[in-house]
Write a protein that holds these residues in place. Structure first.
Motif, short mmCIF file in Angstrom:
data_model
loop_
_atom_site.label_atom_id
_atom_site.label_comp_id
_atom_site.label_asym_id
_atom_site.label_seq_id
_atom_site.Cartn_x
_atom_site.Cartn_y
_atom_site.Cartn_z
N GLU A 386 4.70 2.94 2.31
CA GLU A 386 5.70 3.38 3.29
C GLU A 386 5.52 4.87 3.58
OE1 GLU A 386 9.68 1.49 2.64
OE2 GLU A 386 8.78 0.93 0.72
N GLU A 387 5.57 5.21 4.84
CA GLU A 387 5.32 6.60 5.24
C GLU A 387 6.27 7.56 4.53
OE1 GLU A 387 5.55 6.66 9.47
OE2 GLU A 387 3.60 5.69 9.75
N TRP A 388 7.54 7.18 4.41
CA TRP A 388 8.49 8.11 3.81
C TRP A 388 8.36 8.22 2.29
CZ3 TRP A 388 12.78 5.17 6.79
CH2 TRP A 388 12.86 3.84 6.35
N PHE A 389 7.56 7.32 1.66
CA PHE A 389 7.35 7.38 0.22
C PHE A 389 5.88 7.56 -0.15
CE2 PHE A 389 11.23 4.45 0.07
CZ PHE A 389 12.10 5.50 -0.21
N ALA A 390 5.05 7.91 0.82
CA ALA A 390 3.60 7.98 0.56
C ALA A 390 3.26 8.91 -0.60
CB ALA A 390 2.87 8.44 1.83
N GLU A 391 3.97 10.00 -0.74
CA GLU A 391 3.72 10.94 -1.84
C GLU A 391 4.65 10.69 -3.02
OE1 GLU A 391 1.24 12.99 -2.05
OE2 GLU A 391 0.53 12.41 -0.06
N SER A 392 5.94 10.53 -2.75
CA SER A 392 6.92 10.45 -3.84
C SER A 392 6.79 9.17 -4.67
CB SER A 392 8.34 10.57 -3.29
OG SER A 392 8.60 9.56 -2.32
N LEU A 393 6.27 8.10 -4.07
CA LEU A 393 6.10 6.85 -4.83
C LEU A 393 4.62 6.48 -4.96
CD1 LEU A 393 8.98 4.54 -3.50
CD2 LEU A 393 8.88 5.81 -5.65
N ARG A 394 3.77 7.48 -4.98
CA ARG A 394 2.33 7.21 -5.11
C ARG A 394 2.06 6.39 -6.37
NH1 ARG A 394 -1.93 8.80 -2.58
NH2 ARG A 394 -0.78 10.35 -1.37
N GLY A 395 1.32 5.31 -6.19
CA GLY A 395 1.01 4.42 -7.30
C GLY A 395 1.90 3.20 -7.39
N TRP A 396 3.04 3.25 -6.71
CA TRP A 396 3.95 2.09 -6.75
C TRP A 396 3.55 1.11 -5.65
CZ3 TRP A 396 7.52 0.56 -10.27
CH2 TRP A 396 7.82 1.49 -11.29
N ASN A 397 2.62 0.23 -5.99
CA ASN A 397 2.14 -0.81 -5.09
C ASN A 397 2.40 -2.16 -5.74
OD1 ASN A 397 -0.05 -1.28 -6.98
ND2 ASN A 397 -0.95 0.62 -6.17
N PRO A 398 2.19 -3.27 -5.03
CA PRO A 398 2.51 -4.57 -5.61
C PRO A 398 1.85 -4.84 -6.96
CG PRO A 398 2.20 -4.80 -3.25
CD PRO A 398 1.84 -3.38 -3.59
N THR A 399 0.61 -4.39 -7.13
CA THR A 399 -0.06 -4.61 -8.42
C THR A 399 0.64 -3.86 -9.54
OG1 THR A 399 -2.18 -4.91 -7.29
CG2 THR A 399 -2.25 -4.39 -9.65
N ARG A 400 0.97 -2.60 -9.27
CA ARG A 400 1.67 -1.79 -10.28
C ARG A 400 3.07 -2.34 -10.56
NH1 ARG A 400 2.96 3.78 -11.17
NH2 ARG A 400 4.57 3.81 -12.80
N ILE A 401 3.76 -2.78 -9.53
CA ILE A 401 5.12 -3.29 -9.70
C ILE A 401 5.10 -4.57 -10.54
CG2 ILE A 401 7.13 -4.23 -8.50
CD1 ILE A 401 6.33 -2.32 -6.14
N ALA A 402 4.13 -5.47 -10.25
CA ALA A 402 4.02 -6.70 -11.04
C ALA A 402 3.75 -6.39 -12.51
CB ALA A 402 2.93 -7.59 -10.46
N ALA A 403 2.88 -5.41 -12.76
CA ALA A 403 2.58 -5.03 -14.14
C ALA A 403 3.81 -4.43 -14.81
CB ALA A 403 1.43 -4.02 -14.15
N PHE A 404 4.55 -3.62 -14.07
CA PHE A 404 5.79 -3.03 -14.59
C PHE A 404 6.78 -4.12 -14.99
CE2 PHE A 404 10.15 -1.90 -13.24
CZ PHE A 404 10.45 -0.91 -14.17
N LEU A 405 6.92 -5.14 -14.17
CA LEU A 405 7.85 -6.23 -14.47
C LEU A 405 7.40 -7.01 -15.71
CD1 LEU A 405 8.48 -7.47 -10.81
CD2 LEU A 405 10.12 -6.27 -12.28
N ARG A 406 6.10 -7.20 -15.87
CA ARG A 406 5.61 -7.92 -17.04
C ARG A 406 5.82 -7.11 -18.32
NH1 ARG A 406 1.32 -9.05 -13.28
NH2 ARG A 406 1.49 -11.22 -12.56
N GLU A 407 5.63 -5.80 -18.19
CA GLU A 407 5.71 -4.95 -19.38
C GLU A 407 7.14 -4.69 -19.82
OE1 GLU A 407 3.75 -1.46 -18.04
OE2 GLU A 407 1.75 -2.41 -17.93
#
Length: 443
Positions: A386-407
C-alpha cells in the motif's frame, strides 16, 4: 498517496471534530436549525425567510429526490432527537408516512381508527403528540385520527366535513409554496413545508414538483453522526456500507461484501455454523456491518468497538439489538473476556499496533485474539504494497503475515483467502489486504 495538504486537512478536521465543530457536521447543521428556530411572529418569520433566506425563483425538483423533514413545528433534526429516530430525516418522501397513508386508503375504502393509528402516518402523529408538540392541532389520538381522515378526504376529492381547526400555526396557508432546503453533500432536498401536497403529487403519478429552495443547505442527523465518529475525522466517506439516500455520493472505503462472501463460503466448506447457532465476534467492528451480516447468516453476532457512537448507529442503520456491540479498548475487552467465540474476525487493526499506536505490540494483540477464538479467526492487516505504508510497514507482506500467524498463535492451519477488492478510486494503490483464515481443527 495522500499529499501533505491532504494530511494537514485531515489533522485540522480531527481537531475541529474533537472540539465539536467538524466542517459540514453537527455544528453547521445546528447553526442552520438555530436560525430557523429563533422565536419570531409567524408573519415576521415568513417575511424574513422570503426576502433573505429563499431563492427568489421556483425550482422544479424530482419527487424521488425529496427527504421528509420538519414535523409538528420542529425542524427535522429536532424531530429526530425528540423522538429518538436518527433516520427520520433520511427517509424519502415516496417511502414516507404521508404517501403510505394514501396507499393504505387505496387498498382500504373505509380504514378503521385502529388501522389509521397503527399506520406510519398515525404513529408519526402520535410521536409528535407524545414528544410535546401538536400535530396539525392534534394533542391526542382523536386529533391525529381527524388529521388522517381530512388528508384521505382531500386525496379522494371530497369536501371534508369540518373536523376541527381550519389551520394551525404549524400548517402552511393555502397558496403557500412548497419549501425545501438542499441537503449538503448530496443531490437530495429536505422538505421544510408541504409534505401533504407533495404526497398528493406522488399519488397522481407526477415525477417532479415546483418548489422554493432555501439558500442554506442542511445536514441530516445521520450525516452529522458519521462525521463525529473517530475513524472518519470529519471526512465525507463511509468505512462500511450504509444505504441512505443522502450518503450515495460518499465513497465507501471498504466494500466489505468481498470479505463477507469469503468468510461465509469458508465456514460452509468447513461445516462451522451450519448446524445450531455458532457465536461470532468482530473485533474493531466499526459501524457493525459484519456483525449484522453474520447475524443474517444465522450466527450469534457481537462486536467490540472503541467508538461509543457505533452503538446508536448500528441500531439505526442495521437494526442491531441492545448489547450487540460492546464499547471500549479492544485490548482491555479481550483481556477481560472469560469465554471464546466460535468465529472471530479482526480487520485492519494489527498494523496500528505494529506502528506503535497502541499500548501493547502486535504480538500481544494476536495472542489475545488467539485466546478468544474457538474455531476460526478471520484476519487481515495493512501491508507494504500500500502506498501509504510502503515505508512504515516494509516487510509486512502476505508471506510474512502468514509466518507471523503461525509463529504467534496456536491455530492448526493458516489459509490465505486472497486480497480484498478495495483498491478502487479514490483508493487505487492502497488496500489489497489478504484475508487469512486461522483454523483450529481440534477443539
Amino acid at each position: 498517496m495522500p499529499t501533505k495538504l491532504d494530511q494537514v486537512r485531515r489533522r485540522s478536521r480531527t481537531l475541529l471534530r474533537r472540539a465539536g465543530a467538524a466542517p459540514d457536521g453537527p455544528l453547521y447543521g445546528r447553526l442552520v436549525d438555530a436560525g430557523r428556530s429563533v422565536p419570531l411572529p409567524p408573519e415576521v418569520r415568513t417575511a424574513v425567510s422570503t426576502v433573505v433566506l429563499r431563492r427568489p425563483w421556483q425550482t422544479t425538483v424530482a419527487l424521488d429526490r425529496l427527504l421528509v423533514g420538519a414535523q409538528g413545528g420542529w425542524t427535522a433534526r429536532e424531530f429526530a432527537e425528540r423522538t429518538g429516530d436518527l433516520l427520520w430525516p433520511s427517509t424519502t418522501l415516496v417511502d414516507g408516512p404521508h404517501v403510505a397513508l394514501l396507499r393504505l386508503a387505496d387498498d382500504d375504502p373505509d380504514p378503521s381508527d385502529e388501522t389509521l393509528l397503527a399506520s406510519d402516518y398515525g404513529r408519526m402523529g402520535m410521536r409528535c403528540v407524545k414528544a410535546g408538540a401538536d400535530f396539525f392541532g392534534a394533542t391526542d389520538e382523536a386529533g391525529v385520527l381527524r388529521a388522517a381522515r381530512i388528508f384521505i378526504d382531500r386525496y379522494r376529492g371530497r369536501t371534508a366535513p369540518k373536523r376541527g381547526p381550519a389551520r394551525v400555526a404549524s400548517q402552511s396557508a393555502p397558496g403557500d409554496p412548497v419549501l425545501v432546503a438542499p441537503v449538503r453533500g448530496s443531490d437530495y432536498y429536505q422538505i421544510l413545508d408541504g409534505h401533504h401536497r407533495l404526497a398528493l403529487a406522488v399519488m397522481r403519478g407526477d415525477r417532479s414538483y415546483p418548489v422554493l429552495v432555501k439558500w442554506l443547505p442542511v445536514t441530516t442527523p445521520l450525516q452529522d453522526h458519521l462525521l463525529k465518529m473517530s475513524w472518519i475525522d470529519g471526512t465525507r466517506e463511509l468505512y462500511q456500507p450504509i444505504d441512505a439516500p443522502e450518503l450515495h455520493k460518499w465513497p465507501t472505503v471498504r466494500r466489505c461484501t468481498d470479505r463477507r462472501d469469503k468468510m461465509l463460503a469458508f465456514l460452509s466448506e468447513r461445516g462451522v455454523g451450519t448446524t445450531g447457532t455458532a457465536s461470532y465476534l468482530d473485533v474493531a467492528s466499526c459501524y457493525g456491518w459484519f456483525v449484522s451480516e453474520m447475524r443474517k447468516a444465522g450466527l450469534d453476532g457481537h462486536g467490540m468497538e472503541r467508538d461509543p457512537l457505533a452503538v446508536p448507529l448500528g441500531k439505526a442503520v442495521y437494526g442491531l439489538p441492545d448489547g450487540a456491540i460492546t464499547t471500549g479498548d479492544a485490548v482491555d475487552l479481550l483481556g477481560a473476556a472469560d469465554r471464546t467465540w466460535d468465529v472471530v474476525s479482526c480487520f485492519s487493526l494489527l498494523h496500528h499496533f505494529v506502528l506503535g499506536r497502541a499500548k501493547v505490540d502486535e504480538n500481544a494483540l494476536i495472542e489475545l485474539l488467539d485466546k478468544v477464538t474457538g474455531r476460526v479467526l478471520f484476519f487481515d492487516t495493512g501491508q507494504e504494497n500500500e502506498e501509504w505504508f510502503a515505508e512504515s510497514l516494509r516487510g509486512w507482506n502476505p508471506t510474512r503475515i502468514a509466518a507471523f500467524l503461525r509463529e504467534r498463535t496456536t491455530f492448526d492451519e493458516i489459509v490465505d483467502l486472497g486480497p480484498d477488492d478495495d483498491a478502487h478510486p479514490p483508493y487505487t494503490g492502497n488496500y489489497r489486504r489478504h484475508l487469512f483464515a486461522c483454523v483450529r481443527t481440534t477443539v
